[in-house]
Design a protein around this motif. Structure first.
Motif, PDB file in Angstrom:
ATOM      1  N   MET A  10       0.832  -1.204   0.000  1.00 38.56           N
ATOM      2  CA  MET A  10       0.000   0.000   0.000  1.00 38.56           C
ATOM      3  C   MET A  10       0.870   1.258   0.000  1.00 38.56           C
ATOM      4  SD  MET A  10      -3.302   0.579   2.350  1.00 38.56           S
ATOM      5  CE  MET A  10      -2.609   1.500   3.683  1.00 38.56           C
ATOM      6  N   ALA A  11       1.958   1.240   0.770  1.00 38.88           N
ATOM      7  CA  ALA A  11       2.860   2.402   0.827  1.00 38.88           C
ATOM      8  C   ALA A  11       3.466   2.660  -0.550  1.00 38.88           C
ATOM      9  CB  ALA A  11       3.956   2.154   1.853  1.00 38.88           C
ATOM     10  N   ASP A  12       3.772   1.583  -1.242  1.00 40.15           N
ATOM     11  CA  ASP A  12       4.358   1.697  -2.571  1.00 40.15           C
ATOM     12  C   ASP A  12       3.383   2.352  -3.545  1.00 40.15           C
ATOM     13  OD1 ASP A  12       6.827   1.076  -3.618  1.00 40.15           O
ATOM     14  OD2 ASP A  12       6.039  -0.632  -4.759  1.00 40.15           O
ATOM     15  N   ARG A  13       2.123   1.906  -3.470  1.00 40.26           N
ATOM     16  CA  ARG A  13       1.102   2.468  -4.365  1.00 40.26           C
ATOM     17  C   ARG A  13       0.825   3.926  -4.006  1.00 40.26           C
ATOM     18  NH1 ARG A  13      -3.889  -1.538  -4.522  1.00 40.26           N
ATOM     19  NH2 ARG A  13      -4.682   0.059  -5.906  1.00 40.26           N
ATOM     20  N   LEU A  14       0.815   4.212  -2.710  1.00 42.51           N
ATOM     21  CA  LEU A  14       0.575   5.590  -2.272  1.00 42.51           C
ATOM     22  C   LEU A  14       1.706   6.504  -2.749  1.00 42.51           C
ATOM     23  CD1 LEU A  14      -1.278   7.445  -0.610  1.00 42.51           C
ATOM     24  CD2 LEU A  14       0.048   6.855   1.415  1.00 42.51           C
ATOM     25  N   GLU A  15       2.929   6.003  -2.682  1.00 41.10           N
ATOM     26  CA  GLU A  15       4.075   6.807  -3.151  1.00 41.10           C
ATOM     27  C   GLU A  15       3.941   7.103  -4.650  1.00 41.10           C
ATOM     28  OE1 GLU A  15       8.101   5.594  -2.043  1.00 41.10           O
ATOM     29  OE2 GLU A  15       8.798   6.275  -4.022  1.00 41.10           O
ATOM     30  N   ASP A  16       3.600   6.092  -5.435  1.00 45.71           N
ATOM     31  CA  ASP A  16       3.414   6.309  -6.878  1.00 45.71           C
ATOM     32  C   ASP A  16       2.384   7.414  -7.113  1.00 45.71           C
ATOM     33  OD1 ASP A  16       5.151   4.271  -7.398  1.00 45.71           O
ATOM     34  OD2 ASP A  16       3.657   2.864  -8.162  1.00 45.71           O
TER      35      ASP A  16
ATOM     36  N   ARG B  23       1.091  13.126  -8.283  1.00 45.30           N
ATOM     37  CA  ARG B  23       0.276  14.309  -7.941  1.00 45.30           C
ATOM     38  C   ARG B  23       1.177  15.526  -7.709  1.00 45.30           C
ATOM     39  NH1 ARG B  23      -3.545  16.132  -3.558  1.00 45.30           N
ATOM     40  NH2 ARG B  23      -2.433  14.926  -2.001  1.00 45.30           N
ATOM     41  N   ALA B  24       2.275  15.313  -7.016  1.00 42.86           N
ATOM     42  CA  ALA B  24       3.189  16.426  -6.734  1.00 42.86           C
ATOM     43  C   ALA B  24       3.809  16.972  -8.025  1.00 42.86           C
ATOM     44  CB  ALA B  24       4.287  15.946  -5.777  1.00 42.86           C
ATOM     45  N   MET B  25       4.210  16.070  -8.901  1.00 40.26           N
ATOM     46  CA  MET B  25       4.855  16.517 -10.136  1.00 40.26           C
ATOM     47  C   MET B  25       3.853  17.226 -11.054  1.00 40.26           C
ATOM     48  SD  MET B  25       7.962  15.766  -9.561  1.00 40.26           S
ATOM     49  CE  MET B  25       9.137  15.533 -10.860  1.00 40.26           C
TER      50      MET B  25
ATOM     51  N   GLY C  13      -4.579  -1.574  12.364  1.00 43.40           N
ATOM     52  CA  GLY C  13      -5.385  -0.408  12.716  1.00 43.40           C
ATOM     53  C   GLY C  13      -5.721   0.479  11.539  1.00 43.40           C
ATOM     54  N   MET C  14      -5.715  -0.101  10.341  1.00 44.67           N
ATOM     55  CA  MET C  14      -5.984   0.713   9.162  1.00 44.67           C
ATOM     56  C   MET C  14      -7.200   0.227   8.381  1.00 44.67           C
ATOM     57  SD  MET C  14      -2.317   1.580   7.573  1.00 44.67           S
ATOM     58  CE  MET C  14      -3.145   2.745   6.503  1.00 44.67           C
ATOM     59  N   ASN C  15      -7.775   1.147   7.631  1.00 37.93           N
ATOM     60  CA  ASN C  15      -8.827   0.783   6.698  1.00 37.93           C
ATOM     61  C   ASN C  15      -8.221   0.683   5.307  1.00 37.93           C
ATOM     62  OD1 ASN C  15     -10.951   0.909   8.582  1.00 37.93           O
ATOM     63  ND2 ASN C  15     -10.936   3.145   8.411  1.00 37.93           N
ATOM     64  N   ALA C  16      -8.830  -0.121   4.448  1.00 42.90           N
ATOM     65  CA  ALA C  16      -8.368  -0.162   3.060  1.00 42.90           C
ATOM     66  C   ALA C  16      -8.605   1.218   2.459  1.00 42.90           C
ATOM     67  CB  ALA C  16      -9.136  -1.225   2.290  1.00 42.90           C
TER      68      ALA C  16
ATOM     69  N   LEU D 100      -7.338   7.221  -4.063  1.00 41.62           N
ATOM     70  CA  LEU D 100      -6.219   7.796  -3.316  1.00 41.62           C
ATOM     71  C   LEU D 100      -4.888   7.214  -3.775  1.00 41.62           C
ATOM     72  CD1 LEU D 100      -5.638   9.645  -0.771  1.00 41.62           C
ATOM     73  CD2 LEU D 100      -5.536   7.530   0.524  1.00 41.62           C
ATOM     74  N   VAL D 101      -4.905   5.969  -4.201  1.00 41.80           N
ATOM     75  CA  VAL D 101      -3.654   5.313  -4.583  1.00 41.80           C
ATOM     76  C   VAL D 101      -3.621   5.002  -6.086  1.00 41.80           C
ATOM     77  CG1 VAL D 101      -3.106   4.339  -2.335  1.00 41.80           C
ATOM     78  CG2 VAL D 101      -4.638   3.106  -3.835  1.00 41.80           C
ATOM     79  N   GLU D 102      -4.379   5.790  -6.844  1.00 43.41           N
ATOM     80  CA  GLU D 102      -4.416   5.580  -8.286  1.00 43.41           C
ATOM     81  C   GLU D 102      -3.258   6.315  -8.948  1.00 43.41           C
ATOM     82  OE1 GLU D 102      -8.576   4.994 -10.161  1.00 43.41           O
ATOM     83  OE2 GLU D 102      -7.880   6.994 -10.718  1.00 43.41           O
ATOM     84  N   ALA D 103      -2.442   5.582  -9.686  1.00 37.19           N
ATOM     85  CA  ALA D 103      -1.329   6.213 -10.400  1.00 37.19           C
ATOM     86  C   ALA D 103      -1.297   5.679 -11.823  1.00 37.19           C
ATOM     87  CB  ALA D 103      -0.018   5.894  -9.694  1.00 37.19           C
ATOM     88  N   THR D 104      -0.593   6.397 -12.706  1.00 44.02           N
ATOM     89  CA  THR D 104      -0.469   5.933 -14.084  1.00 44.02           C
ATOM     90  C   THR D 104       0.239   4.586 -14.098  1.00 44.02           C
ATOM     91  OG1 THR D 104      -0.343   8.199 -14.847  1.00 44.02           O
ATOM     92  CG2 THR D 104       0.526   6.517 -16.335  1.00 44.02           C
ATOM     93  N   GLU D 105      -0.316   3.679 -14.877  1.00 43.97           N
ATOM     94  CA  GLU D 105       0.284   2.335 -14.958  1.00 43.97           C
ATOM     95  C   GLU D 105       1.429   2.319 -15.945  1.00 43.97           C
ATOM     96  OE1 GLU D 105      -2.321  -0.761 -16.208  1.00 43.97           O
ATOM     97  OE2 GLU D 105      -3.582  -0.503 -14.450  1.00 43.97           O
ATOM     98  N   LEU D 106       2.455   1.585 -15.640  1.00 44.42           N
ATOM     99  CA  LEU D 106       3.513   1.372 -16.618  1.00 44.42           C
ATOM    100  C   LEU D 106       2.948   0.464 -17.710  1.00 44.42           C
ATOM    101  CD1 LEU D 106       6.640   0.869 -14.347  1.00 44.42           C
ATOM    102  CD2 LEU D 106       6.158   2.783 -15.864  1.00 44.42           C
TER     103      LEU D 106
END
Lengths: 79, 169
Positions: free
Chosen positions: A25-31, A36-38, B86-89, B94-100
């Motif tokens: 999850m941390a990895d996906r959040l970083e991506d 977003r920052a860039m 202690g976390m929710n999914a 929020l974690v959507e990024a461009t796919e390679l």
């Protein structure tokens, strides 16, 4: 291998699975956040500083994806 | 096998074991839908459930597992796992990024599943022939990890399902 009668949901298995899930999850959040920052015009150095890693590390890890996302990247002289 | 990289490079080898090329591509589709950077055992399991004509999908169905039920069990496993810390999914957005655009590699759990599937498979003219049921058994034989956790949460008798998969013709 755990004892045969142990469930894959027992305490240590839960904790280890959580460590693995959090890493992914941390990895996906970083991506997502680097992208977003860039897009918002942050420089490589600013992103690196915020992540607590070197500029080179961010560049190496994210450049290809950011180019694919067609984000206009700031040149080093413009930082 | 460890040196094999992406699904497309892996495809010829899997096809030589008589795994359908469409199934190999489906591994990657499932992994990408999940936002994963690797093809893991759970993605192979979901892919097996997408082809209703396969032995693997039939065996899963007999245990009450189709693609939808598996997806829901895997989601439940993820929620439970993150709740331990202690976390929710997070919201997917929020974690959507461009796919390679590259082909995904096999993750550790997928490689282990293939290894187990091959060990238990039958051979034809000294060549391994992996039936979908062998692959299913290889995936299910993991004692720990996401797949056995999800199946335990769903109340599935994994040992019985493995027995049927290994014994099926």
């Amino acid at each position: 291998m755990p004892p045969a009668d142990r469930s894959p949901l027992d305490g240590p298995a839960d904790g280890l699975a959580a460590a693995s899930a959090l890493r992914a999850m941390a990895d996906r959040l970083e991506d997502a956040e680097v992208e977003r920052a860039m897009r918002a015009g942050w420089s490589w150095s600013q992103v690196a500083e915020a992540l607590g890693v070197t500029r080179q590390a961010v560049h190496k890890k994210h450049l290809r994806r950011l180019l694919l996302a067609q984000i206009e990247l700031r040149r080093r002289s413009g930082e | 096998m460890n040196r094999l990289l992406g699904a497309r490079r892996l495809a010829p080898l899997l096809v030589s074991w008589e795994i359908a090329p469409s199934l190999v591509l489906q591994f990657e589709v499932e992994a990408k839908l999940d936002g994963s950077k690797f093809i893991e055992a759970e993605h192979m399991l979901l892919a097996l459930a997408t082809n209703p004509d396969s032995d693997a999908a039939r065996l899963l169905k007999e245990s009450g597992l189709d693609h939808e039920r598996l997806t829901s069990a895997l989601n439940e496993e993820r929620h439970r796992t993150l709740a331990f810390a202690g976390m929710n999914a997070p919201d997917k957005k929020l974690v959507e990024a461009t796919e390679l655009d590259n082909s995904l590699s096999l993750g550790t759990s997928a490689k282990a599943a293939l290894r187990r599937a091959l060990i238990g498979s039958r051979h034809h003219r000294r060549r391994a022939r992996l039936r979908s049921s062998d692959l299913l058994a290889g995936i299910l034989e993991a004692e720990l990890g996401t797949v056995p956790r999800a199946l335990a949460i769903a109340g599935i008798d994994r040992a019985a399902l493995i027995g049927r998969a290994r014994g099926s013709e």
